[in-house]
Design an enzyme around this catalytic site. Sequence first.
Site, PDB file in Angstrom:
ATOM      1  N   GLY A  64      59.281 136.819 103.441  1.00  0.00           N
ATOM      2  CA  GLY A  64      59.878 137.666 102.306  1.00  0.00           C
ATOM      3  C   GLY A  64      61.211 138.110 102.673  1.00  0.00           C
ATOM      4  N   GLN A 116      69.541 141.689 101.537  1.00  0.00           N
ATOM      5  CA  GLN A 116      69.619 140.856 102.644  1.00  0.00           C
ATOM      6  C   GLN A 116      70.667 139.647 102.307  1.00  0.00           C
ATOM      7  OE1 GLN A 116      65.133 140.881 103.382  1.00  0.00           O
ATOM      8  NE2 GLN A 116      65.961 141.078 105.566  1.00  0.00           N
ATOM      9  N   CYS A 148      62.228 141.973 111.093  1.00  0.00           N
ATOM     10  CA  CYS A 148      62.939 141.888 109.966  1.00  0.00           C
ATOM     11  C   CYS A 148      64.090 140.641 110.169  1.00  0.00           C
ATOM     12  CB  CYS A 148      63.612 143.063 109.685  1.00  0.00           C
ATOM     13  SG  CYS A 148      64.591 143.153 108.295  1.00  0.00           S
ATOM     14  N   GLU A 167      59.569 144.774 101.924  1.00  0.00           N
ATOM     15  CA  GLU A 167      60.573 144.270 101.126  1.00  0.00           C
ATOM     16  C   GLU A 167      60.990 145.271  99.977  1.00  0.00           C
ATOM     17  OE1 GLU A 167      61.915 141.977 102.383  1.00  0.00           O
ATOM     18  OE2 GLU A 167      60.492 141.134 103.523  1.00  0.00           O
ATOM     19  N   HIS A 187      63.573 147.594 101.541  1.00  0.00           N
ATOM     20  CA  HIS A 187      64.643 147.120 101.563  1.00  0.00           C
ATOM     21  C   HIS A 187      65.559 147.423 100.312  1.00  0.00           C
ATOM     22  CE1 HIS A 187      65.555 144.871 105.215  1.00  0.00           C
ATOM     23  NE2 HIS A 187      64.474 144.159 105.118  1.00  0.00           N
TER      24      HIS A 187
HETATM   25 NI    NI Z   1      63.263 143.022 106.406  1.00  0.00          NI
END
Ligand code: NI
Length: 177
Positions: free
Chosen positions: A48, A53, A96, A139, A142
């Site tokens: 994921g 990111q 992560c 996710e 995030h």
């Molecule tokens: Ni992550």
Amino acid sequence: MEVPEIKIYPDPVLREVAEEVKEIMDEEIQEIIDQMFLAMYKTPNGIGLAANQIGVKKRIVVFDFKREKDRKGDPFVIINPEIVWTDGKIIHEEACLSIPGFSAKVTRKKRVGIRGYDRNGKLIEREGDDIEAICFQHEVDHLNGILFIDHVSGLKKAIFKRKMRKLMREARRKAHA
Ligand code: NI
């Protein structure tokens, strides 16, 4: 297409709240989705990835729960995702891609429903159990600037902070060497 670098903690973009996608069919959005898949498949075992990111503040998440090393399994994207229902509780050792070298136990919902849009702008809803449910929650977090370490308490967080300080000192030393 160039494969974007995955942003590493404490990069500030990981703490920003991503913006809703207005025009899914935009060329730019479609390209971001492709880049996210490229970045995820470049990692040995990522299943994921959230747009922050790769430094993009858009509410886009990609997944592949069936991937094998260096191979695609069942990729899918969810744009403007929302967790619409949850059930149960699960404790699992989380990690992560943006926090390499650290993992910790996190309590999450065991089952969740997630709703959003696919890359053609079609409304979709999926259900996830266990690792899939954890990944959906991780996710979506995030996109709100939340990292799994925020769910870790006390001693384990102190260990994390110490480890990060050490890594940053080493990185600075290397940069000056
Ligand atoms: Ni992550």
